[in-house]
Design a protein around this motif. Structure first.
Motif, PDB file in Angstrom:
ATOM      1  N   ILE A1101       0.835  -1.192   0.000  1.00  0.00           N
ATOM      2  CA  ILE A1101       0.000   0.000   0.000  1.00  0.00           C
ATOM      3  C   ILE A1101       0.878   1.252   0.000  1.00  0.00           C
ATOM      4  CG2 ILE A1101      -1.689   1.330   1.318  1.00  0.00           C
ATOM      5  CD1 ILE A1101      -2.977  -1.111   0.328  1.00  0.00           C
ATOM      6  N   GLN A1102       1.834   1.218   0.893  1.00  0.00           N
ATOM      7  CA  GLN A1102       2.613   2.438   1.134  1.00  0.00           C
ATOM      8  C   GLN A1102       3.417   2.866  -0.080  1.00  0.00           C
ATOM      9  OE1 GLN A1102       4.890   1.959   4.713  1.00  0.00           O
ATOM     10  NE2 GLN A1102       4.425   4.046   5.345  1.00  0.00           N
ATOM     11  N   SER A1103       3.951   1.878  -0.773  1.00  0.00           N
ATOM     12  CA  SER A1103       4.853   2.236  -1.870  1.00  0.00           C
ATOM     13  C   SER A1103       4.130   2.968  -2.993  1.00  0.00           C
ATOM     14  CB  SER A1103       5.537   0.984  -2.409  1.00  0.00           C
ATOM     15  OG  SER A1103       4.575   0.068  -2.851  1.00  0.00           O
ATOM     16  N   TYR A1123      -4.821   5.299   2.189  1.00  0.00           N
ATOM     17  CA  TYR A1123      -4.244   5.644   3.484  1.00  0.00           C
ATOM     18  C   TYR A1123      -5.028   4.992   4.615  1.00  0.00           C
ATOM     19  CZ  TYR A1123      -0.489   8.808   2.352  1.00  0.00           C
ATOM     20  OH  TYR A1123       0.701   9.311   1.934  1.00  0.00           O
ATOM     21  N   GLY A1124      -6.320   4.942   4.422  1.00  0.00           N
ATOM     22  CA  GLY A1124      -7.135   4.280   5.430  1.00  0.00           C
ATOM     23  C   GLY A1124      -6.743   2.826   5.599  1.00  0.00           C
ATOM     24  N   MET A1125      -6.568   2.194   4.480  1.00  0.00           N
ATOM     25  CA  MET A1125      -6.136   0.798   4.502  1.00  0.00           C
ATOM     26  C   MET A1125      -4.794   0.686   5.211  1.00  0.00           C
ATOM     27  SD  MET A1125      -6.682  -2.344   3.379  1.00  0.00           S
ATOM     28  CE  MET A1125      -5.683  -3.832   3.372  1.00  0.00           C
ATOM     29  N   LEU A1126      -3.941   1.635   4.887  1.00  0.00           N
ATOM     30  CA  LEU A1126      -2.614   1.625   5.493  1.00  0.00           C
ATOM     31  C   LEU A1126      -2.713   1.757   7.012  1.00  0.00           C
ATOM     32  CD1 LEU A1126       0.431   1.655   5.080  1.00  0.00           C
ATOM     33  CD2 LEU A1126       0.307   4.108   4.734  1.00  0.00           C
ATOM     34  N   LYS A1131      -2.091  -0.657  12.266  1.00  0.00           N
ATOM     35  CA  LYS A1131      -2.602  -0.980  13.597  1.00  0.00           C
ATOM     36  C   LYS A1131      -2.572  -2.476  13.831  1.00  0.00           C
ATOM     37  CE  LYS A1131      -5.248   3.049  14.627  1.00  0.00           C
ATOM     38  NZ  LYS A1131      -6.519   3.650  14.996  1.00  0.00           N
ATOM     39  N   VAL A1132      -2.993  -3.192  12.844  1.00  0.00           N
ATOM     40  CA  VAL A1132      -2.960  -4.650  12.986  1.00  0.00           C
ATOM     41  C   VAL A1132      -1.527  -5.096  13.242  1.00  0.00           C
ATOM     42  CG1 VAL A1132      -3.334  -6.822  11.791  1.00  0.00           C
ATOM     43  CG2 VAL A1132      -4.991  -4.982  11.581  1.00  0.00           C
ATOM     44  N   ALA A1133      -0.606  -4.400  12.610  1.00  0.00           N
ATOM     45  CA  ALA A1133       0.796  -4.760  12.796  1.00  0.00           C
ATOM     46  C   ALA A1133       1.358  -4.153  14.069  1.00  0.00           C
ATOM     47  CB  ALA A1133       1.602  -4.305  11.588  1.00  0.00           C
ATOM     48  N   ASP A1134       0.475  -3.558  14.852  1.00  0.00           N
ATOM     49  CA  ASP A1134       0.897  -2.997  16.133  1.00  0.00           C
ATOM     50  C   ASP A1134       1.758  -1.752  15.970  1.00  0.00           C
ATOM     51  OD1 ASP A1134       0.382  -3.162  18.727  1.00  0.00           O
ATOM     52  OD2 ASP A1134       1.999  -4.549  19.250  1.00  0.00           O
ATOM     53  N   ARG A1135       1.649  -1.132  14.851  1.00  0.00           N
ATOM     54  CA  ARG A1135       2.420   0.101  14.665  1.00  0.00           C
ATOM     55  C   ARG A1135       1.479   1.279  14.861  1.00  0.00           C
ATOM     56  NH1 ARG A1135       5.508  -1.004   9.104  1.00  0.00           N
ATOM     57  NH2 ARG A1135       5.806   1.253   9.238  1.00  0.00           N
ATOM     58  N   HIS A1136       1.038   1.404  16.072  1.00  0.00           N
ATOM     59  CA  HIS A1136      -0.007   2.390  16.325  1.00  0.00           C
ATOM     60  C   HIS A1136       0.463   3.816  16.125  1.00  0.00           C
ATOM     61  CE1 HIS A1136      -2.928  -0.517  17.726  1.00  0.00           C
ATOM     62  NE2 HIS A1136      -1.908  -1.145  18.272  1.00  0.00           N
ATOM     63  N   GLU A1137       1.734   4.030  16.455  1.00  0.00           N
ATOM     64  CA  GLU A1137       2.212   5.408  16.308  1.00  0.00           C
ATOM     65  C   GLU A1137       2.191   5.845  14.856  1.00  0.00           C
ATOM     66  OE1 GLU A1137       5.912   6.204  18.146  1.00  0.00           O
ATOM     67  OE2 GLU A1137       5.231   5.487  20.106  1.00  0.00           O
ATOM     68  N   ASP A1138       2.682   4.947  14.023  1.00  0.00           N
ATOM     69  CA  ASP A1138       2.665   5.271  12.598  1.00  0.00           C
ATOM     70  C   ASP A1138       1.241   5.493  12.129  1.00  0.00           C
ATOM     71  OD1 ASP A1138       5.355   4.969  12.573  1.00  0.00           O
ATOM     72  OD2 ASP A1138       5.342   2.919  11.787  1.00  0.00           O
ATOM     73  N   ASP A1144      -3.624  11.406  11.698  1.00  0.00           N
ATOM     74  CA  ASP A1144      -3.671  12.830  12.041  1.00  0.00           C
ATOM     75  C   ASP A1144      -3.468  13.694  10.805  1.00  0.00           C
ATOM     76  OD1 ASP A1144      -4.156  12.205  14.595  1.00  0.00           O
ATOM     77  OD2 ASP A1144      -2.107  12.531  15.318  1.00  0.00           O
ATOM     78  N   ARG A1145      -2.520  13.258  10.005  1.00  0.00           N
ATOM     79  CA  ARG A1145      -2.244  14.063   8.814  1.00  0.00           C
ATOM     80  C   ARG A1145      -3.446  14.048   7.877  1.00  0.00           C
ATOM     81  NH1 ARG A1145       3.518  13.602   6.219  1.00  0.00           N
ATOM     82  NH2 ARG A1145       2.698  15.549   5.409  1.00  0.00           N
ATOM     83  N   LEU A1146      -4.052  12.911   7.786  1.00  0.00           N
ATOM     84  CA  LEU A1146      -5.232  12.817   6.927  1.00  0.00           C
ATOM     85  C   LEU A1146      -6.339  13.733   7.421  1.00  0.00           C
ATOM     86  CD1 LEU A1146      -6.047   9.157   5.904  1.00  0.00           C
ATOM     87  CD2 LEU A1146      -5.527  11.099   4.442  1.00  0.00           C
TER      88      LEU A1146
END
Lengths: 1238, 205
Positions: A1101-1103, A1123-1126, A1131-1138, A1144-1146
């Motif tokens: 997604i990100q790329s 971005y929503g998917m991302l 979150k599923v990957a536990d990368r909540h901060e990212d 927030d930016r969205l």
């Protein structure tokens, strides 16, 4: 040194004889003799072989040395030249430019006290006496040229071995500078290495991806710097680091120059994105082409047209410099590679093989214009070998491919000027100038014809299989016809105008008159073929759409403002072709105005434009085009001689409009459009109405009406057992991606059914509160003369269950005459008709039917039995449970009714004409519609009925596929149908049967994919069918098989992503599949693998995502959705901060809430969700019913979200009122709140 | 070994600057040729070969007494060494870190490292038509590759014999070889070069 002087070789010398011979040989060579190898071979027969072998190498070394020395001498002269201060009469003021050919100085001609530009040729440029002589000859020839756009040469001279010529000093800026300035302004992405070249003072001269090395190439490309690429060949000059800013032929003052540059760029820059800019470019082209034409007629070729050789002054005059001098460079042994590169970039391909004529100059000019249009060079390579290859091999490129705003005509002109084969270019500069002038004057250009035909031929080459069919062949043929036809018609029109306005002038020009007469004659003949030709294009559009697909993706994962987006997946080449066709139609529509007859053509063209827009995924534009088509068509209605044809055409148009409206998310308008179509068809006289064609069209219309919910997600609340796909049994009805969206195939311009349907998702609701008022859909305007037909339509349906008995049903009130529709338009404000029903959002009295709001309320409640009182009184209160999708509940009834009627009609038709595959296909679709959009009263709520309908549809499609083995349309439809899944079906269908069914879908999709991997729809189908199968396998406990299946899905989808990296739909699908894989891995404790899968999903997604830039407008829905998917994946990957950061930016783009909700119409919220494996995973990946995936409604969530929730959350959804009983019995309608259960 | 010319030594030891200059002038052309060939091309425009030669004369005239005191090599060889040293110094001064290999050349005493490059560049420099020039980059690197395969000393022999126009004995002297060995190497180098050139038909045409 004695050994170097031997008169004859001393055979007793300790050295090898051969050495001695070689030495003598070399010595003689140095003396200027040309010793013969044969002579030595004869003299020393004992060493004949060796000498024969070695002496040529000696010659080689000696020649090398000679060259080396002469080069060095030139270098030294050059070094001396660099320090020149005075040349004869000329006092050097400053250096203003430097190139391979020499240095340009501003100098004062002391005898005349004027400032001139002095080009001192690099001594290396004139290596021999011959080339010096040639230079003088050339310069003298050029000095004979007197043209506004050619920098005058005053003379040539020689001083201290330095050759120079004197020319007028121009206060101007090289186009290369202008281009780089504009490029920055045009907002195109800066080249990656831009910063690295700031030391050169040049920003973005050439292209992206530049490294330091290529930055130099860039400088060289401008011909303004002297640092060749290859270190070993560098011969720097004294004080060589020059700023590029010094390299212009500009005024004498640095600041003045800077301001001049700014103003020139400023001037053009101010025009950017306006029509004027394109005109300015064309004007530049005209000037240069005229100058070239002049020069060519005087036997002078420029040979080095490139942006840096064209100066543009403050008055917009373009000045050409360095006429004919490039030839000297070709002679020179010391041609500096960098200059060569700059020249090479703009070279005509034939130049590389040493051929040159005036058409080569035109090609270079075309490449220059390309750069002015696209803000990047046509040949962008920075390595010589690559550049060489591009120049030699590349087909001409379309500036529009890079900058879609470029006018089609200019694009065509550039394409023609840069054609690979000189025979395909303009044959003279005058022709090019004329065509550019035609563009400027608004006349049709001559190049157009070839362009379209050529494009079609290329398309044919790329799609040999398709083109091989007779259809494509005939289309191709017709394309030739139509393209010339249109040219003639337009030309004739143009001449007609001229005739009126400038009769006298024209009459004086016999040739023009002749041409005019010819054009008129041709035009008359051509017009006869026009209908035929236009219909051929329609067929071509159909062909293209068969290979495209529109995939509707639910992006909404957490954030309410992320919309579902219909993404078209259309092969790039088809998209290109469509764009060309679009231009054709646009031009056609523009030229065909002013008479009813013309309006008919314009309407057709607008219809086609709408179809193209739709296929390109540009739904807003499609709607506009259809609206325009309807308007034009209404205008032409005075000409109608065949009311039946008129009505059916109108119905088709309205259907197309409806499809486009629902695609862009306006389901009310969609409904209204189809209702109008329906209405129109009911106007047909009895005999016309009973023809199979009319009935089929009616059935199609009804099918469209009834399937709006497929697109709209009208379905309100799910039954308790289908809250989702998070439930233990739930795995997404289509097993995945398909089920997530309401994807649709393209509809033909004739309102064909979607070719690709996906099951309807769960509940969704996207209408804003004010959109949801029932009065909306009945409110046309306050004009009592135009009572609204639609409301009545609903009422009719309600009152007459026997509606589908046929158009002659006596119970059906007479439909409104069509006149209202056109009278509304003729009332002077055609816009109003389109806007009336939709945009008036307040006031409760908009129901023109005379029904009281209370009546609405009752109906609403009764229709689906579970809505509370609607805000029908005109209140704009917060949203409560309402009619599905914002449509009144009775629309539901109408839909069910339409569905039944369609099926009944189609069943009849199939019985009457059993051989017509279209009828059968439509019937199959009507079965699928029913189960794909389960709603109260539809069979989609009953597992048994679902299965029965599905099997019927499959049976029909099976038959079609078997009867038409070569027609993939039926097979893909079959694969789609086979992949169907829904919770209802799931409960009813045995696991084994389900898996067999899905496996068949996979099998068919796999065959199609293997046969035509380039058809995106097939890859997509295969990937999703596999995912569905994996879900089924997992549900039956066969995780191993599921993993295997997912693996294949990943491979296929990855391929699709690789093939079309820009298509978000595939990425989305792939990410979903990876996510499923992760879930499976997680469940089998392969945590590392699971993490890898997730990370891969994230990168997929990100790329593809652009950086979020707050200074830019909000990203399009598709990007936001991605971005929503991302966010979800993170979150599923536990990368909540990212995740939070992105979120927030969205959010910053939409401070005021969902920007798209109104427009896109609904907040899809993963109705079928990603496939959940049966026993869920209590871990991070979330239990089926809760977890990080969906942490609950954010505070800003609109009220509708409350209803969305149950779709995914089993506990909540069970608390919802059970769905109504699936019927529409009157007594049901009156229940304020349904408690019926299934 | 090349022979020391006693007449030259006596002229040089005379202390008469005119006479010394006369001897110098005998070698002017050859030295200039050598300087041109060996001087890094990036220095052109900044450094003139005549300037270099001037520096060589200055240096040589200061140190000529050293030579006459012990003339172990022909005077030209001695001069060439001074010129070589001057060039090295120039390279160091102007190109500095860009050109680490200069240091290596000192160690090798002959600039062999650069020879293959120089020859390759000159060979490839032969390609001047636009298309040829465009492929020059690639050919050049191929050619360099091919030349790298040749023995370093062989390459240097070629350079000395042809670019500097030295005789076999001088070559032997400079490279510290026996005359026969130098001669053999020359023949061998020619053969290798021939082979290389055969692989690049467009160069040898």
């Amino acid at each position: 040194m004695t050994e170097r002087d031997f008169p004859d070789v001393d055979m007793t010398d300790e050295r090898a004889t051969v050495d001695l011979v070689a030495d003598e040989f070399a010595e003689r060579f140095r003396r200027g003799e040309l010793p013969s190898v044969t002579e030595y071979v004869r003299r020393y027969p004992d060493h004949a072989d060796e000498l024969q072998d070695l002496l040529p190498a000696v010659v080689m070394m000696e020649q090398l040395k000679k060259k080396d020395e002469s080069q060095l001498e030139s270098l030294e002269r050059q070094a001396a030249a660099a320090n020149v201060r005075q040349l004869g009469d000329f006092r050097i003021v400053r250096e203003i430019g430097k190139g391979g050919m020499g240095v340009v100085y501003e100098a004062e001609q002391q005898s005349l006290g004027r400032h001139i530009a002095l080009k001192v040729l690099s001594p290396t440029a004139l290596g021999s006496e011959t080339s010096i002589a040639r230079f003088r000859r050339e310069a003298e020839t050029v000095a004979q040229l007197h043209h506004t756009n050619i920098v005058p040469i005053f003379g040539v001279g020689e001083e201290n071995g330095l050759h120079y010529y004197v020319m007028q000093l121009i206060d101007g800026q090289p186009l290369s500078d202008v281009i780089s300035g504009l490029r920055e302004r045009s907002g195109s992405l800066p080249p990656a290495g831009r910063s690295s070249r700031t030391q050169a003072g040049i920003s973005s001269q050439v292209d992206s991806g530049s490294t330091d090395r290529s930055a130099r190439a860039a400088v060289d490309a401008a011909g303004t710097a002297d640092s060749p690429l290859d270190e070993t060949l560098i011969y720097p000059k004294v004080n060589s680091p020059r700023l590029a800013s010094e390299t212009n032929h500009l005024g004498s003052d640095a600041t003045e120059r800077a301001s001049l540059r700014a103003s020139a760029t400023e001037r053009l820059g101010g025009l950017l994105r306006t029509e004027d800019y394109w005109h300015s470019v064309a004007e530049i082209g005209v000037q240069v082409a005229r100058a070239l034409d002049y020069a060519h007629r005087h036997g002078v070729w420029h040979r080095d047209i490139k942006p840096s050789n064209l100066l543009i002054d403050d008055d917009g005059i373009v000045w050409m410099v360095d006429f004919g001098l490039a030839r000297l460079a070709e002679d020179s042994e010391l041609t500096q590679t960098g200059d060569l590169l700059g020249t090479l970039r703009y070279m005509a391909p034939e130049q590389l093989s040493g051929k040159f004529d005036e058409r080569s100059d035109l090609c270079s000019l075309g490449l220059t214009l390309f750069e002015l249009l696209a803000f990047r060079p046509a040949h962008a390579a920075t390595l010589r070998t690559q550049l060489l290859q591009q120049v030699t091999e590349a087909r001409p490129r379309s500036p529009r491919a890079i900058n879609p705003d470029v006018p089609r005509d200019l694009d065509t002109i550039v394409l023609k000027a840069t054609a690979h084969d000189p025979a395909h270019r303009y044959q003279t500069a005058g022709e090019l100038a004329d065509d550019l002038q035609r563009y400027l004057d608004g006349f049709p250009i001559k190049a157009r014809r070839v362009g379209l035909v050529e494009q079609l031929l290329r398309w044919q080459r790329r799609n040999p299989a398709l083109a091989a069919t007779s259809l494509a062949a005939s289309v191709l043929l017709l394309a030739v016809a139509v393209s010339s036809t249109w040219g003639f018609v337009a030309t004739r029109e143009a001449y007609r105008q001229l005739e009126n306005e400038q009769q006298k002038v024209i009459d004086e020009r016999d040739n023009v008159r002749l041409e005019r007469q010819k054009a008129i004659a041709e035009g008359l003949r051509a017009e006869e073929n026009l209908d035929f030709a236009l219909s051929a294009f329609e067929e071509l559009l159909g062909e293209i759409s068969a290979r495209s697909s529109a995939i509707s993706v639910d992006f909404d994962l957490e954030d309410e403002d992320l919309s579902s987006v219909t993404m078209t997946t259309i092969p790039q080449e088809d998209a290109d072709l469509l764009l060309r066709l679009l231009d054709f139609y646009k031009g056609f529509a523009e030229k065909n105005t002013g008479s009813p007859k013309a309006a008919t053509y314009a309407a057709k063209a607008q219809h086609a434009i709408g179809d193209i827009r739709q296929r390109l995924g540009q739904f807003d534009e499609a709607v506009a085009a259809y609206d325009e088509a309807i308007r034009q068509y209404a205008e032409a209605s005075t000409l109608v001689t065949d009311p039946v044809e008129f009505t059916t055409t109108l119905a088709r148009l309205l259907n197309s409009l409806g499809v486009a409206e629902s695609r862009r998310g306006d389901f009310r308008k969609a409904w209204l459009a189809h209702s109008d179509a329906h209405e129109a068809l009911l106007e047909l006289p009895g005999d016309a109405r009973s023809t199979t064609d009319s009935r089929f069209l009616l059935a199609q219309t009804l099918n469209l009406q009834s399937s709006i919910s497929l697109r709209a997600g009208l379905d309100e609340l799910p039954p308790p057992e289908r809250p989702g796909f998070n439930s233990p049994a739930g795995f997404g009805r289509d097993g995945g991606f398909a089920g997530r969206g309401r994807g649709f195939g393209f509809f033909g311009g004739d309102g064909r059914q979607p070719e690709q349907r996906r099951p309807e998702g769960g509940p969704r609701d996207g209408f804003d509160a004010e959109d949801r008022q029932p009065g909306d859909r009945g409110a046309h305007d306050g004009d009592p003369r135009h009572p609204d037909p639609r409301g009545r339509d609903f009422r009719d349906r309600d009152s007459g269950p026997s509606r589908h008995d046929g158009p002659d049903d006596p119970h059906r009130p007479k439909a409104r005459p069509l006149a209202w529709l056109f009278s509304a338009r003729r009332d002077g404000d055609p816009e109003r008709w389109f806007d009336r029903p939709f945009d008036q959002r307040d006031g409760g009295d908009r129901d023109r039917e005379g029904r009281s709001p209370g009546e609405w309320k009752n109906r609403d409640r009764g229709s689906d039995g579970r809505n509370g009182p609607r805000e029908s009184e005109g209140a704009r209160g917060p949203k409560g449970p309402q009619g599905p999708g914002g449509l009144p509940g009775e629309v539901m009834d109408a839909m069910n009714s339409a569905q039944r009627e369609a099926r009944s009609l189609l069943t009849e038709l199939v019985a009457e004409v059993p051989d017509n595959p279209r009828y059968q296909l439509e019937l199959a679709r009507s079965y699928l519609n029913a189960i794909r959009s389960p709603r109260p009263g539809s069979p989609g709520r009953d597992g048994k009925a679902v299965r029965a309908d599905l099997q019927k549809a499959i049976a029909i499609l099976d038959g079609l596929a078997a009867a038409h083995p070569d027609d993939d349309v039926y097979r893909i439809e079959l694969a789609d149908a086979l992949a169907f899944s829904s919770p209802e079906l799931e409960r009813f269908e045995p696991e084994e049967a389900e898996q067999q069914r899905l496996a068949r879908s996979v099998e068919i999709a796999r065959e199609l994919y293997a046969k035509s991997p380039e058809v995106s729809r097939y890859a997509d189908r295969l990937g999703r069918s596999l995912r569905a199968l994996a879900a089924a396998q997992s549900r039956s406990g066969n995780d191993a098989a599921a993993r295997e299946t997912l693996r294949e899905s990943i491979v296929v989808l990855q391929q699709a992503v690789d093939d079309r990296p820009g298509q978000f739909a595939y990425r989305f699908s792939l990410a979903r599949t990876l996510e499923d894989t992760a879930r499976l891995q997680r469940r089998s404790e392969q945590r590392d693998e699971a993490r890898k899968s997730l990370e891969r999903a994230i990168s997929v997604i990100q790329s593809a995502l652009p950086e979020l830039d707050e200074s830019e407008p909000p990203p399009p829905p598709a990007v936001r959705g991605m971005y929503g998917m991302l966010i979800t994946l993170l979150k599923v990957a536990d990368r909540h901060e990212d995740a939070d950061r992105i979120r927030d930016r969205l959010k910053r783009f939409s401070p005021d809430g969902p920007p798209h909700s109104g427009r896109d119409g609904y907040h899809p919220n993963r109705p079928d969700g990603p496939p959940r494996f049966r026993d869920g995973d209590p871990g991070r990946f979330g239990p089926p019913d809760s977890g990080p995936r969906r942490p609950g409604p954010p505070p800003e969530r609109p009220p509708s979200a409350a209803r969305d929730q149950p779709a995914e959350k089993a506990p909540q959804s069970t608390a919802e009122p059970p769905p109504p009983k699936s019927d529409d019995r009157p007594d049901n309608r009156d229940r304020p709140e349904s408690s019926a259960t299934e | 070994m090349a022979d020391v010319d006693p007449e030259e030594v006596s002229l040089l030891s005379s202390g008469d600057s005119d006479q010394i200059a006369e001897v110098f002038s005998r070698y002017e052309d050859r030295l200039q040729r050598m300087i041109r060939f060996r001087l890094d091309r990036r220095l052109y425009g900044r450094v003139d070969s005549a300037d270099v030669l001037q520096e060589v004369w200055l240096d040589a005239s200061k140190r000529v007494s050293e030579y006459v005191a012990n003339p172990t090599v022909p005077f030209f060889i001695w001069l060439r060494q001074i010129a070589w040293q001057t060039i090295i110094d120039l390279h160091r001064r102007h190109l500095g870190a860009q050109k680490r290999s200069v240091a290596n050349e000192v160690a090798l005493g002959g600039g062999q490292e650069e020879t293959s490059l120089s020859i390759a560049a000159r060979l490839a420099g032969d390609l001047t038509s636009p298309s040829q020039a465009a492929i020059r980059d690639e050919r050049l690197s191929q050619l360099r590759q091919a030349l790298e395969e040749m023995d370093e000393i062989d390459r240097e022999v070629l350079a000395l014999r042809h670019f500097e126009e030295l005789g076999n004995n001088e070559v032997a002297e400079i490279l510290g070889l026996q005359k026969t060995a130098a001669s053999n190497r020359y023949i061998r180098a020619l053969k290798r070069l021939k082979e290389v050139l055969e692989r690049f038909p467009d160069l040898s045409s």
